[in-house]
Design a protein around this motif. Structure first.
Motif, PDB file in Angstrom:
ATOM      1  N   MET A   8       6.246  -6.163  -4.034  1.00 17.18           N
ATOM      2  CA  MET A   8       6.160  -4.764  -3.628  1.00 17.18           C
ATOM      3  C   MET A   8       6.583  -4.552  -2.170  1.00 17.18           C
ATOM      4  SD  MET A   8       5.236  -2.947  -6.250  1.00 17.18           S
ATOM      5  CE  MET A   8       4.615  -1.417  -5.642  1.00 17.18           C
ATOM      6  N   ILE A   9       6.779  -5.628  -1.419  1.00 20.53           N
ATOM      7  CA  ILE A   9       7.163  -5.453  -0.026  1.00 20.53           C
ATOM      8  C   ILE A   9       8.536  -4.789   0.084  1.00 20.53           C
ATOM      9  CG2 ILE A   9       8.150  -7.754   0.298  1.00 20.53           C
ATOM     10  CD1 ILE A   9       6.880  -7.659   3.151  1.00 20.53           C
ATOM     11  N   SER A  10       9.441  -5.088  -0.851  1.00 20.86           N
ATOM     12  CA  SER A  10      10.759  -4.444  -0.820  1.00 20.86           C
ATOM     13  C   SER A  10      10.614  -2.937  -0.966  1.00 20.86           C
ATOM     14  CB  SER A  10      11.657  -4.988  -1.938  1.00 20.86           C
ATOM     15  OG  SER A  10      12.081  -6.290  -1.642  1.00 20.86           O
ATOM     16  N   LYS A  11       9.800  -2.502  -1.890  1.00 21.48           N
ATOM     17  CA  LYS A  11       9.585  -1.072  -2.119  1.00 21.48           C
ATOM     18  C   LYS A  11       8.968  -0.429  -0.869  1.00 21.48           C
ATOM     19  CE  LYS A  11       8.906   2.713  -4.700  1.00 21.48           C
ATOM     20  NZ  LYS A  11       9.813   3.767  -4.345  1.00 21.48           N
ATOM     21  N   PHE A  12       7.978  -1.103  -0.283  1.00 14.49           N
ATOM     22  CA  PHE A  12       7.349  -0.557   0.918  1.00 14.49           C
ATOM     23  C   PHE A  12       8.360  -0.397   2.051  1.00 14.49           C
ATOM     24  CE2 PHE A  12       5.566  -1.601   5.122  1.00 14.49           C
ATOM     25  CZ  PHE A  12       4.892  -0.409   5.348  1.00 14.49           C
ATOM     26  N   ILE A  13       9.121  -1.448   2.358  1.00 16.41           N
ATOM     27  CA  ILE A  13      10.070  -1.390   3.471  1.00 16.41           C
ATOM     28  C   ILE A  13      11.139  -0.329   3.190  1.00 16.41           C
ATOM     29  CG2 ILE A  13      11.832  -2.651   4.777  1.00 16.41           C
ATOM     30  CD1 ILE A  13       8.993  -3.466   5.497  1.00 16.41           C
ATOM     31  N   SER A  14      11.648  -0.282   1.967  1.00 17.98           N
ATOM     32  CA  SER A  14      12.646   0.723   1.603  1.00 17.98           C
ATOM     33  C   SER A  14      12.085   2.124   1.794  1.00 17.98           C
ATOM     34  CB  SER A  14      13.093   0.515   0.158  1.00 17.98           C
ATOM     35  OG  SER A  14      13.971   1.546  -0.226  1.00 17.98           O
TER      36      SER A  14
ATOM     37  N   THR B  11       4.526   8.361   8.147  1.00 17.71           N
ATOM     38  CA  THR B  11       3.385   9.136   8.635  1.00 17.71           C
ATOM     39  C   THR B  11       2.078   8.588   8.083  1.00 17.71           C
ATOM     40  OG1 THR B  11       4.749  11.125   8.755  1.00 17.71           O
ATOM     41  CG2 THR B  11       2.368  11.456   8.732  1.00 17.71           C
ATOM     42  N   GLU B  12       2.058   8.349   6.778  1.00 13.07           N
ATOM     43  CA  GLU B  12       0.850   7.833   6.135  1.00 13.07           C
ATOM     44  C   GLU B  12       0.488   6.457   6.678  1.00 13.07           C
ATOM     45  OE1 GLU B  12       1.475   7.874   1.911  1.00 13.07           O
ATOM     46  OE2 GLU B  12       1.827  10.022   1.880  1.00 13.07           O
ATOM     47  N   PHE B  13       1.490   5.599   6.858  1.00 14.86           N
ATOM     48  CA  PHE B  13       1.215   4.257   7.346  1.00 14.86           C
ATOM     49  C   PHE B  13       0.665   4.299   8.765  1.00 14.86           C
ATOM     50  CE2 PHE B  13       2.040   0.113   9.151  1.00 14.86           C
ATOM     51  CZ  PHE B  13       1.579  -0.725   8.157  1.00 14.86           C
ATOM     52  N   SER B  14       1.231   5.166   9.594  1.00 10.72           N
ATOM     53  CA  SER B  14       0.760   5.283  10.965  1.00 10.72           C
ATOM     54  C   SER B  14      -0.682   5.764  11.010  1.00 10.72           C
ATOM     55  CB  SER B  14       1.662   6.246  11.730  1.00 10.72           C
ATOM     56  OG  SER B  14       1.204   6.392  13.044  1.00 10.72           O
ATOM     57  N   ALA B  15      -1.027   6.706  10.136  1.00  7.65           N
ATOM     58  CA  ALA B  15      -2.376   7.270  10.130  1.00  7.65           C
ATOM     59  C   ALA B  15      -3.394   6.340   9.486  1.00  7.65           C
ATOM     60  CB  ALA B  15      -2.382   8.622   9.406  1.00  7.65           C
TER      61      ALA B  15
ATOM     62  N   VAL C  91      -2.100   2.407   2.743  1.00  9.61           N
ATOM     63  CA  VAL C  91      -0.715   2.208   2.321  1.00  9.61           C
ATOM     64  C   VAL C  91      -0.511   0.766   1.846  1.00  9.61           C
ATOM     65  CG1 VAL C  91       1.699   2.250   3.060  1.00  9.61           C
ATOM     66  CG2 VAL C  91       0.118   4.050   3.805  1.00  9.61           C
ATOM     67  N   ILE C  92      -1.071  -0.187   2.558  1.00  9.79           N
ATOM     68  CA  ILE C  92      -0.970  -1.594   2.151  1.00  9.79           C
ATOM     69  C   ILE C  92      -1.573  -1.769   0.768  1.00  9.79           C
ATOM     70  CG2 ILE C  92      -1.928  -3.893   2.628  1.00  9.79           C
ATOM     71  CD1 ILE C  92      -1.463  -3.217   5.647  1.00  9.79           C
ATOM     72  N   GLU C  93      -2.699  -1.135   0.531  1.00  8.67           N
ATOM     73  CA  GLU C  93      -3.352  -1.227  -0.775  1.00  8.67           C
ATOM     74  C   GLU C  93      -2.511  -0.554  -1.867  1.00  8.67           C
ATOM     75  OE1 GLU C  93      -7.414   0.486  -2.674  1.00  8.67           O
ATOM     76  OE2 GLU C  93      -7.605  -0.578  -0.752  1.00  8.67           O
ATOM     77  N   ARG C  94      -1.969   0.621  -1.556  1.00  8.15           N
ATOM     78  CA  ARG C  94      -1.167   1.353  -2.553  1.00  8.15           C
ATOM     79  C   ARG C  94       0.069   0.567  -2.968  1.00  8.15           C
ATOM     80  NH1 ARG C  94       0.023   6.392  -0.159  1.00  8.15           N
ATOM     81  NH2 ARG C  94       2.023   5.662   0.550  1.00  8.15           N
ATOM     82  N   TYR C  95       0.698  -0.114  -2.008  1.00  7.19           N
ATOM     83  CA  TYR C  95       1.890  -0.910  -2.317  1.00  7.19           C
ATOM     84  C   TYR C  95       1.540  -2.310  -2.815  1.00  7.19           C
ATOM     85  CZ  TYR C  95       5.141   2.594  -0.615  1.00  7.19           C
ATOM     86  OH  TYR C  95       5.886   3.742  -0.459  1.00  7.19           O
ATOM     87  N   LYS C  96       0.245  -2.590  -2.890  1.00  4.17           N
ATOM     88  CA  LYS C  96      -0.243  -3.877  -3.395  1.00  4.17           C
ATOM     89  C   LYS C  96       0.398  -5.068  -2.667  1.00  4.17           C
ATOM     90  CE  LYS C  96      -1.220  -2.087  -8.065  1.00  4.17           C
ATOM     91  NZ  LYS C  96      -1.996  -1.041  -7.625  1.00  4.17           N
ATOM     92  N   LEU C  97       0.455  -4.941  -1.335  1.00  2.00           N
ATOM     93  CA  LEU C  97       1.000  -6.026  -0.524  1.00  2.00           C
ATOM     94  C   LEU C  97       0.008  -7.174  -0.490  1.00  2.00           C
ATOM     95  CD1 LEU C  97       2.519  -4.029   2.477  1.00  2.00           C
ATOM     96  CD2 LEU C  97       3.654  -4.796   0.386  1.00  2.00           C
ATOM     97  N   THR C  98       0.526  -8.383  -0.617  1.00  2.00           N
ATOM     98  CA  THR C  98      -0.325  -9.570  -0.576  1.00  2.00           C
ATOM     99  C   THR C  98      -0.704  -9.880   0.867  1.00  2.00           C
ATOM    100  OG1 THR C  98       1.514 -11.118  -0.328  1.00  2.00           O
ATOM    101  CG2 THR C  98       0.886 -10.503  -2.601  1.00  2.00           C
ATOM    102  N   ASP C  99      -1.699 -10.729   1.028  1.00  2.00           N
ATOM    103  CA  ASP C  99      -2.087 -11.153   2.377  1.00  2.00           C
ATOM    104  C   ASP C  99      -0.922 -11.829   3.082  1.00  2.00           C
ATOM    105  OD1 ASP C  99      -4.617 -10.135   1.989  1.00  2.00           O
ATOM    106  OD2 ASP C  99      -5.529 -12.086   1.516  1.00  2.00           O
ATOM    107  N   ALA C 100      -0.150 -12.618   2.325  1.00  3.08           N
ATOM    108  CA  ALA C 100       1.005 -13.311   2.911  1.00  3.08           C
ATOM    109  C   ALA C 100       2.060 -12.307   3.387  1.00  3.08           C
ATOM    110  CB  ALA C 100       1.612 -14.272   1.900  1.00  3.08           C
ATOM    111  N   GLU C 101       2.302 -11.243   2.597  1.00  2.00           N
ATOM    112  CA  GLU C 101       3.271 -10.221   2.999  1.00  2.00           C
ATOM    113  C   GLU C 101       2.792  -9.475   4.232  1.00  2.00           C
ATOM    114  OE1 GLU C 101       5.273  -9.083  -1.326  1.00  2.00           O
ATOM    115  OE2 GLU C 101       3.358  -8.172  -0.742  1.00  2.00           O
TER     116      GLU C 101
END
Length: 167
Positions: A1-7, A17-21, A26-36
């Motif tokens: 999911m990191i590709s989707k998040f960065i894109s 905006t959401e990530f800054s706030a 946002v990390i949870e919504r994109y299901k980013l792993t601890d490693a990502e």
């Protein structure tokens, strides 16, 4: 999911905006792993590029080639600051006009007034007067301290004026 998040981050101001706030949501919504998340926090665009697909690698490469680039997400790497200030320094609830002054301001920008994790009010009638002046209006319902976020539409850089008082 990191590709989707960065894109999404590089192409959608709302995600920035959401990530800054609230980065945790946002990390949870994109299901980013601890490693990502660890790679993102490393502030190393080359390491981040190793984790994404070819289309996103190209977005990152284009982003890195921009002379104003240096960060994908606020705080990841150091970049030339906007050196922002707001006039007046104290705003009132209801409709208020403001000026943001700074250096090397972007030609396209969004301005959002953020109070805590739950209040984000987008400024209206935002006009970039020059690379040193942006004007706009904001209608704030609540008093208190706000962070004013300036989002560069081109490279997604975020500049912040902290603790602007609204009475």
């Amino acid at each position: 999911m990191i590709s989707k998040f960065i894109s999404d981050y590089l192409t959608d101001t709302q995600v920035a905006t959401e990530f800054s706030a609230n980065p945790g949501e946002v990390i949870e919504r994109y299901k980013l792993t601890d490693a990502e998340v660890a790679v993102l926090q490393s502030k190393d665009l080359d390491k981040i590029s190793e984790l994404v697909d070819d289309n996103v690698k190209e977005l990152i490469a284009q982003y890195k080639s921009n002379s104003n680039a240096g960060t994908i997400v606020t705080g990841w790497t150091d970049i030339k600051p906007f050196n922002l200030a707001i006039n007046p320094s104290q705003l009132t609830t209801g409709g208020a006009t403001f000026e943001i002054v700074g250096e090397s301001l972007p030609s396209k920008a969004h301005i959002t007034f953020v109070k805590g994790a739950s209040v984000a009010v987008k400024a209206t009638d935002v006009k970039v007067e020059s690379d040193k002046l942006i004007t706009g209006k904001v209608n704030l319902d609540a008093t208190g301290l706000y962070d004013v976020k300036l989002f560069n539409e081109f490279d997604k850089h975020v500049g912040t004026i902290e603790n602007v008082e609204v009475v």
